[in-house]
Write an enzyme that holds these catalytic residues in place. Structure first.
Site, PDB file in Angstrom:
ATOM      1  N   TYR A 141      54.390  65.369  39.973  1.00 29.72           N
ATOM      2  CA  TYR A 141      55.213  65.548  40.933  1.00 29.72           C
ATOM      3  C   TYR A 141      56.424  64.480  40.975  1.00 29.72           C
ATOM      4  CZ  TYR A 141      57.234  66.500  45.682  1.00 29.72           C
ATOM      5  OH  TYR A 141      58.064  66.719  46.525  1.00 29.72           O
ATOM      6  N   GLU A 196      57.396  72.342  52.333  1.00 31.56           N
ATOM      7  CA  GLU A 196      57.526  71.306  53.188  1.00 31.56           C
ATOM      8  C   GLU A 196      57.121  71.617  54.732  1.00 31.56           C
ATOM      9  OE1 GLU A 196      57.717  68.198  52.710  1.00 31.56           O
ATOM     10  OE2 GLU A 196      58.540  68.022  50.741  1.00 31.56           O
ATOM     11  N   TRP A 245      50.144  66.431  51.576  1.00 32.70           N
ATOM     12  CA  TRP A 245      51.172  66.921  50.670  1.00 32.70           C
ATOM     13  C   TRP A 245      50.220  67.289  49.158  1.00 32.70           C
ATOM     14  CZ3 TRP A 245      55.178  69.759  50.260  1.00 32.70           C
ATOM     15  CH2 TRP A 245      55.637  69.802  48.978  1.00 32.70           C
TER      16      TRP A 245
END
Length: 184
Positions: A17, A39, A47
């Site tokens: 990522y 998000e 995350w």
């Protein structure tokens, strides 16, 4: 091994990522919508939790097709609530449907969501020069303005902190620390 931002762990998903997506300028509406939803889903969670469930989210939410998501009804919400592969939070799922409606309205008004959202940084990435992760802010005046504008239009789960994370993720700001091989 190249030097990466300090938040990147040994987790392969994080490395991929960080190296291939985070901080890369994105102007594609569907990808921007996906990142805004993810998000928002992350609120209160880590995350990595979202990254691990990302493919499940794509499958469950019709690859983040806003035109399909706006058609979700109570039966679909219950189906999503029963899906262990995603974050099962009724408020966040309903916010996704609401945000899809607003996303389509913005596209209609501006021609693209990208044109609307990138105005908050003047249309081009802001390059920061943080030496340490501790210097990176959680919010900025730009993310405050974005949050305010999105909420005024009826978007949910778009507080300033979420907006700043979105800006980082989509390359609206480059917050790779100066020692990171991707800063330049």
């Amino acid at each position: 091994m190249p030097t990466r931002c300090a938040w990147v762990t040994e987790e392969p998903l994080y490395i991929c990522y960080h190296d291939e997506e985070w901080g890369q300028p994105c102007y594609d509406d569907q990808k921007l919508f996906e990142m805004m939803i993810l998000e928002g889903m992350q609120a209160g969670l880590s995350w990595i939790t979202v990254l691990r469930k990302r493919e499940n989210f794509r499958e469950a939410f019709d690859n983040f097709s806003a035109s399909k998501i706006v058609q979700y009804d109570d039966a679909k919400i219950e189906q999503l609530m029963a899906n262990p592969g995603i974050i099962r939070n009724r408020l966040k799922i309903k916010a996704t449907i609401q945000n899809a409606q607003q996303f389509l309205a913005v596209q209609k008004e501006y021609g693209s969501f990208s044109d609307f959202i990138w105005q908050f940084v003047g249309g081009q990435p802001k390059i920061n020069h943080w030496q340490q992760i501790s210097e990176v802010p959680a919010t900025t005046p730009d993310s405050d303005a974005m949050s305010k504008a999105l909420r005024k239009r009826g978007f949910n789960f778009v507080g300033s902190t979420i907006c700043y994370a979105f800006m980082q993720a989509t390359g609206m700001v480059n917050d790779h620390t100066t020692d990171c091989f991707l800063h330049g």
